[in-house]
Design a protein around this motif. Structure first.
Motif, PDB file in Angstrom:
ATOM      1  N   TRP A   6      77.167  30.927  83.704  1.00  0.00           N
ATOM      2  CA  TRP A   6      76.487  29.705  84.109  1.00  0.00           C
ATOM      3  C   TRP A   6      77.215  29.047  85.275  1.00  0.00           C
ATOM      4  O   TRP A   6      78.441  28.935  85.288  1.00  0.00           O
ATOM      5  CB  TRP A   6      76.455  28.711  82.943  1.00  0.00           C
ATOM      6  N   GLN A   7      76.449  28.595  86.249  1.00  0.00           N
ATOM      7  CA  GLN A   7      76.980  27.714  87.281  1.00  0.00           C
ATOM      8  C   GLN A   7      76.719  26.253  86.925  1.00  0.00           C
ATOM      9  O   GLN A   7      77.350  25.351  87.472  1.00  0.00           O
ATOM     10  CB  GLN A   7      76.356  28.030  88.639  1.00  0.00           C
ATOM     11  N   GLU A 114      69.672  25.445  84.869  1.00  0.00           N
ATOM     12  CA  GLU A 114      69.996  26.228  86.063  1.00  0.00           C
ATOM     13  C   GLU A 114      68.774  27.038  86.480  1.00  0.00           C
ATOM     14  O   GLU A 114      68.245  27.831  85.688  1.00  0.00           O
ATOM     15  CB  GLU A 114      71.172  27.151  85.770  1.00  0.00           C
ATOM     16  N   GLU A 116      67.285  29.875  89.038  1.00  0.00           N
ATOM     17  CA  GLU A 116      67.818  30.952  89.876  1.00  0.00           C
ATOM     18  C   GLU A 116      66.735  31.980  90.155  1.00  0.00           C
ATOM     19  O   GLU A 116      65.741  32.087  89.451  1.00  0.00           O
ATOM     20  CB  GLU A 116      69.037  31.595  89.196  1.00  0.00           C
ATOM     21  N   THR A 120      70.490  34.373  92.721  1.00  0.00           N
ATOM     22  CA  THR A 120      70.849  33.247  93.588  1.00  0.00           C
ATOM     23  C   THR A 120      70.487  31.944  92.907  1.00  0.00           C
ATOM     24  O   THR A 120      69.342  31.752  92.479  1.00  0.00           O
ATOM     25  CB  THR A 120      70.114  33.337  94.933  1.00  0.00           C
ATOM     26  N   CYS A 121      71.462  31.048  92.802  1.00  0.00           N
ATOM     27  CA  CYS A 121      71.230  29.761  92.154  1.00  0.00           C
ATOM     28  C   CYS A 121      70.445  28.850  93.092  1.00  0.00           C
ATOM     29  O   CYS A 121      70.843  28.622  94.240  1.00  0.00           O
ATOM     30  CB  CYS A 121      72.556  29.120  91.773  1.00  0.00           C
ATOM     31  N   ALA A 124      71.355  23.681  89.880  1.00  0.00           N
ATOM     32  CA  ALA A 124      72.063  23.690  88.608  1.00  0.00           C
ATOM     33  C   ALA A 124      72.559  22.281  88.319  1.00  0.00           C
ATOM     34  O   ALA A 124      72.942  21.540  89.233  1.00  0.00           O
ATOM     35  CB  ALA A 124      73.243  24.669  88.632  1.00  0.00           C
TER      36      ALA A 124
END
Length: 958
Positions: A6-7, A114, A116, A120-121, A124
């Motif tokens: 997770w970001q 988040e 994505e 690619t995010c 978030a």
């Protein structure tokens, strides 16, 4: 499954980490690259619940119920909602409970999300997100019940509904605060959702039952006394006991009379006015009303609220033609609400609610406060006085106003009023009146989900909604103990509202108050939400009554399939572990869903941090143990493995099964019997099942659980580890037959009390359990078979459809299929006779229902009662499993007095088995359709011969 990285960070806002009943909004605007939109996903979870919007469209709700240490998250496909190359908006409404209940363990407020695409995010959760408390929602709205969270009061004048859309300007909202990274806080691990998303199906009602002009009490309030008296009780859902008083001053400008009412009952009989005990009251329990002739001036009202309290709202109201006002005793310095509490003089937390409460009832204040005749005298107890917290009281008491209607004048329902429940462009018009206008809307059958409507109204118009399950004529079965309501206060113009709080009901009572001009009701609807299942299973036969009974069993099961099985969609919405074993078996034959069963079984060991005996409802903040419910869980684990052939699950769950059974066996005494304190429940009937001692049915089901644990160990490849349990079965078998059989009565007694006293009570429940669990054998088995056919009149009789499930299992083992059908027709036929669309929790002759001839049961939709959905397919249609995973089946019809039957049984691997048979004299025509890789053993009933026709899926007849 690989754990995702997770970001996102957990975020929250506001001054409190875990505020009571707060709805909080979050927003994030972000750029979406042109090449990133199509496959975009959004991963999200929240504490406690969320509703997700992308560019103004609601995407979904969640998360599923979780233990905080293993929080589930959802993944939503959002690519179709994104605007490539433009600004996009994610908006999330988080409903944080701020207290523990029966389906939630208190954590703290939080959101992690988040978005994505291709790794690619896109966005978030972090400190750049904007957040604000949803000002329209009032956090002091009533607590629904001990099992659930909160009803709602929503003032649409105070909030901009466009907050979910990209056009909304959130610049004045503060930034969110970062709580911790994913993996921190109370949420130690995030786990991907393990079941599909629930359905959302817009259902229009079937009719407007009635229209009436109504009046409510001049004043009413709902108070959370549990939280007021014991603030720390928000951290758990155990019972608390406390002693003390609720007090207010009632001011009369002139001589007159008022009525003080308690529309949901009183805590004690001690209600005092100016130091005098009020002994005369009216109303039918639990309602209680005191008519008080009062002189001009101030009058001190004191209610002794000493009680054992599990949670919920305490409702109080005052009405009268004479003017009056309420204020706080001892002056304005005691807070903005008109009530204070005196006490608590003593408190106790009860992990086991059956404990003898040792509150200090002889405390001088407990004995003396009621006789206090003035505010001045009350000052003596100033050290005990606290104002009722404004966050724990609401004077917008929709439940109390519905139960205590001071006036009700019924009108004819205009034909045009039905426009509100039909998909037509013309609205129904609610006329203005000096009275409030009440509509009773029939949904046609029981529903579970979310109430919604669309209206055009002047600002300040109040729309109250109240869901009930049963009414007949003028009788309404109020949901005492459950505040199944919400209030919506209109802004000006056309507007729509759908409550985000899940509810169950058959009827929605809508009351329009404070309307200065006619209200246009464009629609009212119910957004039904259940576990997604196909209508695979079926059953039809020559008896129309049995067909109706099967149908209400099917519908009951569906309404009680949420993110887990639940006991009922209205009163509790709780995953009771023991109930779910029977619900799973019905589901196997009606819907064939397996993921929900697996999820339920896996949630149970999460309570091991509370007790190695596992709690009876999960995930929950109530530390309650019903030993039989754990035994049923063990049985259900083995039945799931046998049903699906999933030996990997057997390997995973075996350590937890072994762990709890080892701890239960530590409670076996020197006589060789399970002897323990707990909620030793099997049936609601008055069997002798004390909370401490040797309870016979509990010992019997421990035998059955141990036997099936041995089979589970074999499926898990741990046969050696299961052998000690085989030895334990032998010891228990001998001890039960040596100690708990009564030669004089020729039956198993119900229990041996903790003081060694042998019970004088004999019940059908205990005899059924002995037969079903394989402990009665030889002559004793033969004797009990006689009781199954003709239950002795002095034995306690079966009191609930839940116990009937085990009774039907026993009749099946004894080959008494006709008696099973007779019992189903009689008991479930009474439900059909009263217009039931779902199965009741208890039978109408249950003791709790006898005081009111109109009250047939508590819950009118209870999945532990849906037994016919299983037995009509398994026993009467005659389709049963012969090998794990349904690799082989037996088809053996049991016609009894039927001439034909047909139906389908879902298979765990997909597909189905379809069977039809017709009996003419002693000749039967039997048709079977099944996948070609399933071995079928077809058998005719004894004395019957005939023709078998088998169709192989996709091949033809064989």
């Amino acid at each position: 499954m690989k754990e995702r990285k997770w970001q996102a960070e957990w975020i929250w806002g506001g001054a409190e980490a875990s505020p009571r009943n707060e709805w909080r909004c979050f927003r994030k605007t972000f750029d979406c690259p042109v090449d990133a939109a199509a496959d975009a996903e959004l991963h999200i979870t929240a504490d406690s619940r969320y509703a997700l919007y992308v560019n103004g469209t609601r995407v979904g709700r969640g998360p599923v119920r979780s233990w905080p240490s293993e929080q589930f998250y959802d993944t939503h496909k959002i690519g179709h909602l994104l605007l490539p190359g433009r600004l996009n908006t994610i908006a999330v409404l988080v409903l944080h409970f701020g207290l523990g209940n029966f389906y939630y363990v208190r954590g703290r407020g939080g959101l992690a999300a988040e978005a994505e695409s291709g790794g690619t995010c896109l966005a978030a959760t972090d400190g750049s997100w904007r957040t604000a408390k949803l000002a329209a929602q009032r956090s002091n709205s009533p607590r629904m019940s001990c099992q659930q969270a909160f009803a709602e009061v929503y003032d649409a004048r105070l909030w901009e509904e466009t907050w979910v859309s990209p056009v909304f300007e959130d610049g004045e909202w503060p930034n969110a605060e970062v709580v911790c990274p994913v993996g921190g806080g109370p949420w130690k691990k995030l786990i991907a959702r393990d079941i599909p998303f629930l359905t959302e199906e817009k259902q229009y009602p079937s009719r407007i039952v009635s229209m009436a002009g109504v009046k409510t009490p001049v004043y009413s309030a709902a108070i959370d006394l549990r939280a007021q008296m014991v603030p720390a009780s928000a951290n758990h859902a155990n019972h608390v006991g406390y002693s003390g008083y609720l007090a207010t001053v009632l001011h009369m400008p002139d001589d007159g009379a008022v009525t003080v009412g308690f529309p949901n009952g009183v805590r004690t009989d001690r209600f005092y006015v100016d130091g005098n005990l009020c002994a005369e009251w009216t109303g039918e329990q639990p309602e209680r009303y005191y008519r008080l002739p009062l002189s001009k001036g101030d009058h001190l009202l004191l209610a002794d609220v000493t009680s054992v309290d599990h949670g919920g709202s305490f409702h109080i109201g005052v009405d009268g033609e004479s003017a009056f006002a309420l204020r706080s005793p001892l002056g304005a310095e005691h807070g903005p609400t008109p009530f204070i509490t005196v006490g608590p003089f003593d408190t106790v937390e009860l992990i086991d609610h059956r404990e003898n409460v040792s509150l200090d009832k002889e405390h001088p204040a407990v004995l003396e406060v009621g006789s206090v005749a003035s505010e001045e005298q009350l000052r003596t107890y100033a050290a005990w006085i606290r104002p009722v917290d404004p966050g724990l009281i609401t004077e917008e008491d929709v439940f109390g106003a519905n139960v205590w209607r001071t006036k009700a004048r019924r009108f004819a329902v205009p034909a045009a009023m039905n426009n509100a429940i039909l998909p037509v462009p013309e609205p129904a018009v609610i006329p203005t009146s000096s009275d409030d206008i009440e509509l009773v809307v029939d949904l046609g059958k029981m529903r579970t989900g979310f109430v919604g409507f669309e209206v055009e109204a002047p600002a300040g118009t109040i729309i109250d909604a109240y869901g009930i399950e049963y009414m007949q004529g003028d009788y309404r079965q109020h949901t005492y103990g459950l505040d199944n309501t919400f209030r919506y206060i209109c802004r000006s113009g056309r507007q729509a509202y759908e409550s985000p709080v899940r509810r169950g009901c058959r009827y929605v009572i809508l009351t329009f108050r404070n309307a200065g001009s006619p209200v246009k009701l464009h629609e009212v609807y119910f957004n039904q939400s259940t576990y997604p299942v196909a209508e695979i299973g079926s059953f039809r036969c020559s008896d129309p009554l049995l067909n109706e009974i099967w149908e209400i069993s099917r519908h009951t099961t569906k309404l009680c399939m949420e993110d887990t099985f639940v006991d009922c969609p209205t009163y509790e919405q709780v995953f009771w572990v023991g109930d779910s074993r029977n619900e799973a078996l019905v589901n196997y034959y009606v819907y064939g869903a397996t993921d929900i069963v697996k999820r339920c079984l896996k949630l149970v060991p999460g309570s091991g941090d509370m007790t190695p005996l596992f709690v009876d409802q999960v995930p929950s903040a109530w530390s309650s143990v019903i030993p039989n419910w754990t035994f049923f869980w063990v049985i259900a684990c083995e039945e799931y493995v046998h049903h699906t052939g999933d030996t990997t699950f057997a390997e995973q769950i075996w350590p937890s099964v072994r762990h709890t059974l080892i701890h239960y066996l530590q409670h076996v005494d020197t006589l060789g019997l399970l002897n323990m304190r707990g909620w030793n429940l099997l049936d609601w009937a008055p069997i002798d099942q004390p909370d401490d001692g040797i309870v016979t049915h509990q010992n019997l089901f421990l035998v059955k659980a141990l036997r099936q644990a041995v089979r589970l160990a074999e499926s898990a490849g741990r046969a050696e580890a299961g052998k000690p349990f085989s030895a334990a079965v032998d010891r228990l078998f001998e001890a039960i037959n040596a100690q708990l059989w009564d030669d004089t009565r020729q039956a198993y007694l119900d229990c041996v009390h903790s003081d060694g006293r042998r019970s004088s009570v004999f019940s059908m429940q205990t005899q059924v359990s002995a037969y079903l669990c394989g402990v009665a054998d030889g002559e004793r088995k033969r004797i009990i078979e006689g009781y199954l056919v003709a239950p002795p009149a002095d034995f306690v009789q079966i009191g609930s459809p839940f116990m009937s499930f085990f009774y039907y299992e026993t009749l099946r083992e004894a080959g008494r299929y006709g008696q099973m059908l007779d019992d189903i027709r009689f008991n479930y036929g009474r439900m059909i006779e009263h217009g039931a669309t779902t199965c009741w929790e208890t039978y109408p002759n249950f003791e709790e229902n006898r005081s009111n001839p109109n009250r047939l049961t508590r819950s009118h939709c209870h999945a532990w009662s849906a037994a016919p959905g299983y037995f009509l397919g398994e026993s009467i249609l005659g389709v049963r499993q012969a090998e794990p995973g349904w690799k082989a089946i037996v088809v053996e019809p049991r016609p009894c007095d039927l001439t034909w039957a047909s139906g389908r049984v879902p298979l765990p691997q997909g597909d189905y088995i379809e069977v039809s048979w017709r009996l003419e004299g002693q000749k039967m025509k039997l048709r079977i359709e099944a996948p070609d890789d399933i071995r079928v053993d077809a058998r005719f009933p004894e004395g019957v011969e005939g023709h078998i026709e088998r169709r192989l899926h996709g091949i033809g007849f064989a």
